[in-house]
Structures are given as structure tokens and as C-alpha cells.
Design a protein around this motif. Structure first.
Motif, short mmCIF file in Angstrom:
data_model
loop_
_atom_site.label_atom_id
_atom_site.label_comp_id
_atom_site.label_asym_id
_atom_site.label_seq_id
_atom_site.Cartn_x
_atom_site.Cartn_y
_atom_site.Cartn_z
N THR A 38 -43.57 56.48 27.29
CA THR A 38 -43.68 57.94 27.23
C THR A 38 -43.94 58.52 28.62
O THR A 38 -44.74 57.98 29.38
N ASP A 39 -43.29 59.62 28.93
CA ASP A 39 -43.48 60.29 30.22
C ASP A 39 -44.77 61.11 30.17
O ASP A 39 -44.76 62.33 30.05
N VAL A 40 -45.89 60.40 30.24
CA VAL A 40 -47.20 61.04 30.10
C VAL A 40 -47.43 62.07 31.21
O VAL A 40 -47.79 63.22 30.94
N ARG A 41 -47.24 61.65 32.45
CA ARG A 41 -47.43 62.57 33.57
C ARG A 41 -46.52 63.78 33.44
O ARG A 41 -46.91 64.91 33.76
N GLY A 42 -45.29 63.56 32.97
CA GLY A 42 -44.34 64.66 32.87
C GLY A 42 -44.76 65.73 31.89
O GLY A 42 -44.76 66.92 32.21
N TRP A 43 -45.16 65.34 30.67
CA TRP A 43 -45.48 66.37 29.69
C TRP A 43 -46.81 67.04 29.99
O TRP A 43 -46.97 68.25 29.74
N ILE A 44 -47.76 66.29 30.52
CA ILE A 44 -49.02 66.91 30.92
C ILE A 44 -48.78 67.90 32.05
O ILE A 44 -49.34 69.01 32.07
N GLY A 45 -47.91 67.52 33.01
CA GLY A 45 -47.62 68.40 34.13
C GLY A 45 -46.95 69.70 33.73
O GLY A 45 -47.19 70.75 34.34
N VAL A 46 -46.11 69.66 32.73
CA VAL A 46 -45.46 70.88 32.26
C VAL A 46 -46.49 71.94 31.87
O VAL A 46 -46.34 73.13 32.16
N ILE A 47 -47.54 71.50 31.20
CA ILE A 47 -48.57 72.45 30.75
C ILE A 47 -49.53 72.79 31.89
O ILE A 47 -49.85 73.97 32.11
N ALA A 48 -49.96 71.79 32.64
CA ALA A 48 -50.91 72.04 33.72
C ALA A 48 -50.31 72.93 34.80
O ALA A 48 -51.02 73.72 35.43
N GLN A 49 -49.01 72.84 35.01
CA GLN A 49 -48.35 73.57 36.10
C GLN A 49 -47.54 74.76 35.61
O GLN A 49 -46.68 75.27 36.32
N ARG A 50 -47.82 75.23 34.39
CA ARG A 50 -47.00 76.28 33.79
C ARG A 50 -47.00 77.57 34.61
O ARG A 50 -45.97 78.25 34.71
N ALA A 51 -48.12 77.93 35.23
CA ALA A 51 -48.19 79.16 36.01
C ALA A 51 -47.30 79.05 37.25
O ALA A 51 -46.70 80.04 37.69
N LYS A 52 -47.18 77.85 37.80
CA LYS A 52 -46.37 77.66 39.00
C LYS A 52 -44.88 77.66 38.70
O LYS A 52 -44.06 77.91 39.58
N THR A 53 -44.53 77.34 37.47
CA THR A 53 -43.12 77.26 37.11
C THR A 53 -42.65 78.45 36.27
O THR A 53 -41.51 78.48 35.84
N GLY A 54 -43.54 79.38 36.01
CA GLY A 54 -43.15 80.59 35.31
C GLY A 54 -43.05 80.48 33.81
O GLY A 54 -42.37 81.28 33.16
N LEU A 55 -43.71 79.49 33.21
CA LEU A 55 -43.69 79.33 31.76
C LEU A 55 -44.93 79.97 31.14
O LEU A 55 -46.01 79.92 31.72
N THR A 56 -44.74 80.56 29.96
CA THR A 56 -45.90 80.98 29.19
C THR A 56 -46.53 79.73 28.58
O THR A 56 -45.93 78.65 28.55
N LEU A 57 -47.73 79.88 28.06
CA LEU A 57 -48.40 78.74 27.45
C LEU A 57 -47.59 78.23 26.26
O LEU A 57 -47.42 77.02 26.10
N GLU A 58 -47.07 79.12 25.44
CA GLU A 58 -46.28 78.69 24.28
C GLU A 58 -45.03 77.94 24.72
O GLU A 58 -44.68 76.90 24.15
N GLU A 59 -44.35 78.45 25.73
CA GLU A 59 -43.16 77.77 26.24
C GLU A 59 -43.50 76.39 26.78
O GLU A 59 -42.75 75.43 26.59
N ALA A 60 -44.65 76.29 27.46
CA ALA A 60 -45.07 74.99 28.00
C ALA A 60 -45.39 74.01 26.87
O ALA A 60 -45.05 72.83 26.95
N TYR A 61 -46.04 74.51 25.82
CA TYR A 61 -46.31 73.66 24.65
C TYR A 61 -45.00 73.10 24.09
O TYR A 61 -44.89 71.90 23.81
N VAL A 62 -44.02 73.95 23.90
CA VAL A 62 -42.76 73.54 23.29
C VAL A 62 -42.06 72.51 24.17
O VAL A 62 -41.59 71.46 23.69
N ARG A 63 -42.01 72.78 25.45
CA ARG A 63 -41.31 71.87 26.35
C ARG A 63 -42.03 70.52 26.42
O ARG A 63 -41.39 69.47 26.38
N ALA A 64 -43.34 70.54 26.51
CA ALA A 64 -44.10 69.28 26.56
C ALA A 64 -43.93 68.50 25.25
O ALA A 64 -43.76 67.27 25.27
N TRP A 65 -43.95 69.19 24.12
CA TRP A 65 -43.80 68.54 22.81
C TRP A 65 -42.45 67.84 22.72
O TRP A 65 -42.35 66.72 22.21
#
Length: 583
Positions: A35-62
């Protein structure tokens, strides 16, 4: 080791010009399923830097997680998460609580009603029969169905889940969670035939005749008794049989005094389950606590709930009278020399025997696959000792616990890998490379850069409440506040997370911010402007920057650290591009 500058590193720094190079993190290398653990955690942790809302980050990480594992809420509860064992954060305070994070993300996915994503169908589609609806079989079914193949799962039990349903108590894994994650797989068009025993209700040759390929994931659900005088008869169960009967809702009369034999997770689960019936429980284990293979946290919970452990104690005979079991004759042991496996061998202590009162005995010492009625699939019976991947015979793959007892995440990996190979086989293409790789040297992370933190813990029932409501889940899911704080604790080992240090410290202007950043891609490096001062490498906290010629291994191509984020998600259609963050 930790260098004098607070960096965790196993490799010396080599000289040369700086370069950007992603490296494999220990978490993903430690996951049996890659599993890409670092990848999915990073999507949420770095959401403000990449322009994602929290909900969008949840969906992408999931979707990153469910790309390889359709059971995040389940495995977030029951997997021991070996991914945490090598976590670099452990060199500072404690490993990132990946299991708690995955559980929260899995629960959020259920609450949001997220659906598993289909992949592009191959030109040639196949019909695949799957024997067994455990984690391996369901994982295989999921990966095949999302590619458009026709999948039929044959399960002899009245419900799907295998050992997830019948071998894990509900206080650890609620049936509602398992049901919900199985239902998502079935929504992809999987034909699940419950109460259908291959070899009895459907002949084996019929399975071969109507399917292009077969996956066998029957698990290892046959419990074995100890083979002692008195162990045959009423009042003695194997650990797997006992847990199955309880999970089926059967009424089990254990009596007041229960003796459990064994030191693994089944023994602990059986002990805690028997304790919930109101019995006094004694667990016999022939080695010491240090050798006990059960998960430490489960052992601690068992002790809190009042189970007594007799270490260095082995049963000799189960004693009975005309009414049933009365006691267990036991032998005191000591640890001798280590055997070939490295474990010290228990040796009887002469003259040291006594009796333990018992109304029933649960033997949780061994279990294996059941090939009864399906011997044609493996005439030799026993465990499947074939190589980890590839068909074991013409058109037949196997996976899960029939390859040897292991984590549910390993069974999921077996099913996924078999599906990928089946898909490649019928289409005449090469199967994708394994996502699982050996752990390379740890990227040189600067421990001093990261602030200390207190790891999150979900609410836990007291022992009194847990025993009063035997099916209540003992450990709760962490809160959103805890979740968001914990994803920030990830070091992002070996991959840029946009801290901007290289850009700020480079006086030559060698770094340019990316217009549309994403985890791992925040700055480009221009060697034309670089003065080779090395400041950027010194201040890079995550080990993404290195000097040309560094001995640190690059990221394995088997682990989709960045590429996994490129998979289109229909939820993001029409979303505005991330803001331009150039300065």
C-alpha cells in the motif's frame, strides 16, 4: 542510526551536485500488500498546498488505499500493521499510527458512501471461479470485477468473510463494518453464491468446465486438537471451532472454569470471548511472554479483562468424570536451547506437575486447510507451498492462509496479485510488477525538523463495560481532530512535501515552484543556476534531495508514490485547478 545533525540515515553522504530523487519509504516496504502509505497520508496532510478541500482529499486518499485493498475499515481494525514497525518517526518518539489512520479513513469512506472504482476493461474478458469468500478470495474477485471480468464466488458458509467473520470476535471487528465493505465489492457485479460447497453442491470438474481460471482461497479454518488423553469428547473445542460457533450466534456452555491452550491470536481471542460468557479463564502457554506470538496490545487487553496466564506450562492430559471435563493435568516447563527457527525449546521440569480446574478446554494450537471434497484441486492436501505468485496448475491460482497462516493484508495481497496475473494471462500481456519490495536504506530524514507529538488513541471501553456488553467494540475510531493532527506527523520519508526550505535557502535561484503542485512535486531544480553549495541537501528534512552519487536507493517503481495520484477521479471533474503558488 542518527547522525550528528539529527538525521536518521543508514548511508554516508556522497559529494557532488544536488538532485531530486524519490526514495522508497519504510512504511510501504513493510506493508504485505504494498500500500502507498506515504502517498495517501500525504494527499490529506498536504491538501492546502495542492488546493484540495478536506472532502476531496479524503476521497482521493481513500481511492489510493482501495486501489490495492478494498477493506480499509476492516484492516484498520485487525491488521497488526507491520508498516509501522520500520516507521522512521519511531527514531524520534513513536511510529505514525498508520492503523488508526487507515481505520478512520475506512470509516469515512463508509460514511460518505464511496464506491470502489472500476478500471478500464481489457479487450479479452474471462470467467473466473473463486472458491472461498475470505479476504483472499474477495480481494481477487474485486480486482477481477473492476477490470470487467465475470466473477463467481462459491462460499460454503452462510455468509462471506472467511476468518474475518468467523475467526475474529465482534468486539474487535463488528459484522456491520465487514458487511458494508463486502457489499461494495458485490456492487461491481460479483456473483456470490453462499451455502454452496464446491465438491458437494457443485462438482470440481464443473467449476473447471464453466470458468477460464480458478482461484482457491479456502483459508485454514480447520482447528486441530492437542492430541492428549481426554481431548476427544464433550467440553473440548479447537480455537477456530469455538470462535466460529460464537460468531454464528450459537449458545455455548463452557461452564464456570475455562482453560485455553496456546499463545497466538486465536488463543487470545478465544480467552477474551470465553471471559465475556462470565467464565473464569486460564490460558496455558508453554513458553514465556517474550516468545508469545499474539499481538501485545491484545494480550494486555486480555489481562485487563481478568484472564490469567500460566507461562511455561504445558497440558499433559484432560481429565474427566462421568459428567465431563474436570481438570487439566499440566507440566511445568523451562526454556532450553534455541531450535532451527531461533526459538528456545520448552523442556519439561522433572517432578513439576499440578492440576488446573476446568469445565471445558479450548485448544488454540494449530489449524490448517480443509481439502475434503475438493482433493482434485490439490491431491497432496496440506499447505500450498508453491511460490508466492503464478498458477499452481493449469488455470488454478491459490492464496491466503492455505499458503501458511498470515495477516489478512497478506491474504488480500495474494488475491490481488492472482487477479492481476489472471488478467494479464488472458490478454497476453505481462503482469504488473509486484508492489512489494525489500526495504532499502532509510532516507536521511532530519529528525530535528519535526515537532514532537503525542500519538492518538481511540476511546476504549473499560474492562468492566467490555465484559458487560460482550459484542461491543472495545477500541473506538480516533476523532477527526486526532486524525488530521496525526497525518501531519508523517515525515514523508524520501519524497518532497513542499516545506520550501530548498527554495528559501538557495541564493542562486536554482529552485522554481511548480504551478500545479501535488504531493512529491512542488519545485523543479535547475542545475544551470545551481552553484553546488549543498545548502539545499543539508536543509531538506525528508531526504528527497541528495548529492549526485548518493548511495541511498531510489524509490522502487513497484510503489506508486506519485503516479497513483494521476488516476482520474470523476468526483474531481470540473474542479478548479489548484492555485498558482509561485512567488
Amino acid at each position: 542510526m542518527t547522525a550528528g545533525n539529527g538525521r536518521a540515515t543508514d548511508s554516508p553522504r556522497a559529494g557532488g551536485r544536488p538532485r531530486q530523487r524519490a526514495k522508497a519509504p519504510p512504511c510501504s516496504c513493510g506493508c504485505p500488500n504494498g500500500t502507498d502509505v506515504r502517498g495517501w497520508i500525504g494527499v490529506i496532510a498536504q491538501r492546502a498546498k495542492t488546493g484540495l478541500t478536506l472532502e476531496e482529499a479524503y476521497v482521493r486518499a481513500w481511492h489510493i488505499v482501495t486501489d490495492v485493498n478494498p477493506f480499509p475499515a476492516v484492516l484498520g481494525r485487525v491488521c497488526p500493521h507491520p508498516c509501522q514497525q520500520g516507521c522512521t518517526r519511531g527514531s524520534k518518539d513513536s511510529s505514525v499510527e498508520i492503523r488508526a489512520l487507515e481505520r478512520y479513513l475506512g470509516d469515512i469512506g463508509l460514511a460518505m458512501g464511496l464506491s470502489l472504482r472500476r478500471l478500464e476493461e481489457r479487450p479479452v474478458l474471462a470467467s473466473v471461479g473463486i472458491v472461498g469468500a475470505g479476504p483472499a478470495g474477495l480481494s481477487c474477485a474485486y480486482q477481477l470485477a473492476r477490470r470487467g471480468h465475470r466473477v463467481t464466488v462459491y462460499e460454503r458458509s452462510p455468509a462471506a468473510g472467511g476468518m474475518l467473520r468467523y475467526g475474529i470476535p465482534e468486539y474487535r471487528l463488528p459484522a456491520s463494518i465487514l458487511d458494508a465493505e463486502i457489499e461494495r465489492i458485490l456492487e461491481l457485479g460479483v456473483d456470490l453464491r453462499l451455502g454452496t460447497a464446491v465438491g458437494v453442491d457443485v462438482p470440481v470438474d464443473e467449476i473447471h468446465g464453466c470458468h477460464d481460471a480458478v482461484f482457491v482461497g479456502i483459508g485454514a479454518q480447520v482447528g486441530r486438537l492437542i492430541g492428549l488423553p481426554g481431548d476427544e469428547g464433550p467440553g473440548v473445542w479447537s480455537g477456530t471451532d469455538y470462535l466460529r460457533l460464537v460468531n454464528e450466534g450459537r449458545e455455548i456452555h463452557t461452564g464456570r472454569h475455562v482453560v485455553v491452550v496456546g499463545g497466538g491470536n486465536t488463543a487470545v481471542d478465544a480467552s477474551r470471548t470465553a471471559r465475556r460468557s462470565g467464565a473464569e479463564v486460564v490460558l496455558l502457554y508453554r513458553r514465556s511472554r517474550e516468545e508469545m506470538p499474539a499481538y501485545d496490545e491484545e494480550v494486555e487487553a486480555m489481562l485487563e479483562e481478568g484472564v490469567t496466564i500460566e507461562f511455561l506450562t504445558a497440558p499433559v492430559a484432560i481429565e474427566r468424570d462421568e459428567y465431563g471435563v474436570t481438570s487439566v493435568l499440566v507440566q511445568g516447563m523451562r526454556l532450553g536451547e534455541a531450535d532451527a527457527s531461533g526459538r528456545r525449546v520448552p523442556v519439561p521440569v522433572p517432578g513439576h506437575r499440578w492440576r488446573v480446574q476446568a469445565d471445558c478446554v479450548i485448544a488454540a494450537v494449530s489449524q490448517g486447510p480443509d481439502w475434503h471434497h475438493i482433493e482434485e484441486l490439490k491431491p497432496s492436501g496440506g499447505w500450498d507451498d508453491s511460490r508466492d505468485t503464478g498458477p499452481v496448475s493449469d488455470g488454478v491460482w491459490m492464496g491466503g492462509d492455505i499458503k501458511g497462516l498470515g495477516f489478512a493484508s497478506l491474504a488480500v495481497s495474494h488475491g490481488r496479485r492472482a487477479a492481476e496475473e489472471m488478467d494479464a494471462s488472458v490478454n497476453g500481456v505481462e503482469a504488473p510488477a509486484s508492489r512489494v519490495s525489500e526495504s532499502p536504506p532509510v532516507p536521511p530524514v532530519s529528525l530535528d525538523f519535526y515537532a514532537p507529538r503525542v500519538p492518538p488513541e481511540g476511546d476504549r471501553l473499560t474492562a468492566e463495560r467490555a465484559l458487560a456488553d460482550g459484542r461491543a467494540e472495545v477500541t473506538g475510531t480516533i476523532t477527526e481532530e486526532q486524525f488530521l493532527a496525526e497525518v501531519e506527523s508523517c515525515f514523508s520519508c524520501g519524497l518532497c512535501f513542499g516545506c520550501q526550505h530548498c527554495w528559501m535557502y538557495c541564493s542562486a535561484g536554482g529552485f522554481v515552484q511548480v504551478v500545479e503542485p501535488r504531493p512529491g512535486s512542488y519545485f523543479t531544480l535547475s542545475l544551470e543556476a545551481c552553484e553546488s553549495c549543498g545548502k539545499c541537501v543539508d536543509v531538506c528534512p525528508c531526504g528527497y534531495l541528495e548529492f549526485d552519487g548518493s548511495a541511498i536507493a531510489p524509490i522502487s517503481t513497484d510503489i506508486p508514490a506519485i503516479g497513483s495520484l494521476d488516476v482520474p477521479d470523476p468526483r474531481f471533474d470540473g474542479l478548479p485547478d489548484p492555485p498558482n503558488q509561485q512567488r
